[in-house]
Design a protein around this motif. Structure first.
Motif, PDB file in Angstrom:
ATOM      1  N   THR A   1      37.101  18.334  24.223  1.00  0.00           N
ATOM      2  CA  THR A   1      35.696  18.617  23.964  1.00  0.00           C
ATOM      3  C   THR A   1      35.525  19.907  23.165  1.00  0.00           C
ATOM      4  N   LEU A   2      34.380  19.980  22.507  1.00  0.00           N
ATOM      5  CA  LEU A   2      33.908  21.201  21.877  1.00  0.00           C
ATOM      6  C   LEU A   2      32.561  21.530  22.502  1.00  0.00           C
ATOM      7  N   THR A   3      32.340  22.805  22.811  1.00  0.00           N
ATOM      8  CA  THR A   3      31.090  23.239  23.428  1.00  0.00           C
ATOM      9  C   THR A   3      30.487  24.357  22.589  1.00  0.00           C
ATOM     10  N   VAL A   4      29.187  24.271  22.364  1.00  0.00           N
ATOM     11  CA  VAL A   4      28.469  25.304  21.617  1.00  0.00           C
ATOM     12  C   VAL A   4      27.121  25.535  22.291  1.00  0.00           C
ATOM     13  N   THR A   5      26.702  26.795  22.333  1.00  0.00           N
ATOM     14  CA  THR A   5      25.387  27.152  22.857  1.00  0.00           C
ATOM     15  C   THR A   5      24.564  27.733  21.722  1.00  0.00           C
ATOM     16  N   LEU A   6      23.402  27.137  21.480  1.00  0.00           N
ATOM     17  CA  LEU A   6      22.507  27.629  20.448  1.00  0.00           C
ATOM     18  C   LEU A   6      21.621  28.740  21.007  1.00  0.00           C
ATOM     19  N   THR A   7      21.129  29.597  20.137  1.00  0.00           N
ATOM     20  CA  THR A   7      20.236  30.685  20.539  1.00  0.00           C
ATOM     21  C   THR A   7      18.777  30.236  20.459  1.00  0.00           C
ATOM     22  N   GLN A   8      17.902  31.033  21.059  1.00  0.00           N
ATOM     23  CA  GLN A   8      16.469  30.760  20.945  1.00  0.00           C
ATOM     24  C   GLN A   8      16.038  30.740  19.477  1.00  0.00           C
ATOM     25  N   GLU A   9      16.530  31.715  18.713  1.00  0.00           N
ATOM     26  CA  GLU A   9      16.174  31.794  17.298  1.00  0.00           C
ATOM     27  C   GLU A   9      16.595  30.539  16.546  1.00  0.00           C
ATOM     28  N   GLU A  10      17.773  30.034  16.876  1.00  0.00           N
ATOM     29  CA  GLU A  10      18.267  28.833  16.192  1.00  0.00           C
ATOM     30  C   GLU A  10      17.417  27.616  16.528  1.00  0.00           C
ATOM     31  N   THR A  11      17.085  27.409  17.799  1.00  0.00           N
ATOM     32  CA  THR A  11      16.291  26.222  18.158  1.00  0.00           C
ATOM     33  C   THR A  11      14.844  26.336  17.687  1.00  0.00           C
ATOM     34  N   LEU A  12      14.357  27.562  17.481  1.00  0.00           N
ATOM     35  CA  LEU A  12      13.003  27.736  16.952  1.00  0.00           C
ATOM     36  C   LEU A  12      12.908  27.370  15.471  1.00  0.00           C
ATOM     37  N   LYS A  13      14.036  27.236  14.788  1.00  0.00           N
ATOM     38  CA  LYS A  13      14.035  26.812  13.389  1.00  0.00           C
ATOM     39  C   LYS A  13      13.615  25.356  13.236  1.00  0.00           C
ATOM     40  N   PHE A  14      13.775  24.573  14.298  1.00  0.00           N
ATOM     41  CA  PHE A  14      13.531  23.144  14.216  1.00  0.00           C
ATOM     42  C   PHE A  14      12.112  22.807  14.664  1.00  0.00           C
ATOM     43  N   GLU A  15      11.490  21.868  13.964  1.00  0.00           N
ATOM     44  CA  GLU A  15      10.106  21.482  14.245  1.00  0.00           C
ATOM     45  C   GLU A  15      10.039  20.393  15.311  1.00  0.00           C
ATOM     46  N   GLU A  16       9.028  20.503  16.137  1.00  0.00           N
ATOM     47  CA  GLU A  16       8.820  19.527  17.198  1.00  0.00           C
ATOM     48  C   GLU A  16       8.534  18.145  16.633  1.00  0.00           C
ATOM     49  N   GLY A  17       8.903  17.146  17.400  1.00  0.00           N
ATOM     50  CA  GLY A  17       8.588  15.781  17.044  1.00  0.00           C
ATOM     51  C   GLY A  17       9.565  15.104  16.108  1.00  0.00           C
ATOM     52  N   GLY A  18      10.432  15.874  15.492  1.00  0.00           N
ATOM     53  CA  GLY A  18      11.429  15.278  14.605  1.00  0.00           C
ATOM     54  C   GLY A  18      12.785  15.257  15.276  1.00  0.00           C
ATOM     55  N   ASN A  19      13.765  14.831  14.538  1.00  0.00           N
ATOM     56  CA  ASN A  19      15.135  14.815  15.031  1.00  0.00           C
ATOM     57  C   ASN A  19      15.973  15.845  14.290  1.00  0.00           C
ATOM     58  N   VAL A  20      16.905  16.446  15.002  1.00  0.00           N
ATOM     59  CA  VAL A  20      17.921  17.287  14.387  1.00  0.00           C
ATOM     60  C   VAL A  20      19.159  16.416  14.230  1.00  0.00           C
ATOM     61  N   GLU A  21      19.702  16.377  13.022  1.00  0.00           N
ATOM     62  CA  GLU A  21      20.941  15.647  12.792  1.00  0.00           C
ATOM     63  C   GLU A  21      22.101  16.607  13.008  1.00  0.00           C
ATOM     64  N   ILE A  22      23.171  16.089  13.622  1.00  0.00           N
ATOM     65  CA  ILE A  22      24.323  16.914  13.963  1.00  0.00           C
ATOM     66  C   ILE A  22      25.582  16.224  13.446  1.00  0.00           C
ATOM     67  N   GLN A  23      26.449  17.028  12.797  1.00  0.00           N
ATOM     68  CA  GLN A  23      27.716  16.479  12.317  1.00  0.00           C
ATOM     69  C   GLN A  23      28.801  17.547  12.393  1.00  0.00           C
ATOM     70  N   LEU A  24      29.995  17.117  12.800  1.00  0.00           N
ATOM     71  CA  LEU A  24      31.169  17.969  12.814  1.00  0.00           C
ATOM     72  C   LEU A  24      32.039  17.627  11.621  1.00  0.00           C
ATOM     73  N   ARG A  25      32.443  18.652  10.884  1.00  0.00           N
ATOM     74  CA  ARG A  25      33.457  18.481   9.842  1.00  0.00           C
ATOM     75  C   ARG A  25      34.590  19.411  10.193  1.00  0.00           C
ATOM     76  N   ALA A  26      35.807  18.983   9.913  1.00  0.00           N
ATOM     77  CA  ALA A  26      36.972  19.776  10.301  1.00  0.00           C
ATOM     78  C   ALA A  26      38.157  19.475   9.401  1.00  0.00           C
TER      79      ALA A  26
END
Length: 102
Positions: free
Chosen positions: A50-75
């Motif tokens: 597994t990989l674990t990451v914790t986002l900050t308040q500032e980071e989650t405030l960048k995203f607008e309500e009602g939409g989706n955040v897309e997430i992708q890992l590249r390595a």
């Protein structure tokens, strides 16, 4: 994911994270709303794969309500292979009191 919170997200992998030498975990919602984390801010667990990451308040405030955040890992692996995960979508929930709280 809820705006203004500090969610801890766990990603299950098919391979051991120790075989990855370069990681980019990107969260994107439309143009200009993006957070990319690198290996120095991602916790890897080889036994659990597994990989674990914790986002900050500032980071989650960048995203607008009602939409989706897309997430992708590249390595990049120790053998030089470049990998990309499927893109997953996570809905963004709103908060009533905006901004960072202390």
């Amino acid at each position: 994911m809820t705006q203004g919170t500090t969610p801890t997200l766990v990603f299950e992998l098919d391979i051991e994270p120790g075989t990855l030498v370069s990681l980019y975990l990107t969260f994107r919602q439309g143009y200009g709303r993006e957070v990319t984390r690198r290996e120095d801010s991602i916790t890897a667990d080889n036994d659990a794969k597994t990989l674990t990451v914790t986002l900050t308040q500032e980071e989650t405030l960048k995203f607008e309500e009602g939409g989706n955040v897309e997430i992708q890992l590249r390595a990049v692996t120790t053998t030089g292979a470049a990998l990309a995960s499927n893109i997953v979508a996570l809905p963004v929930e709103r908060i009533l009191l905006g901004g960072v709280i202390t």
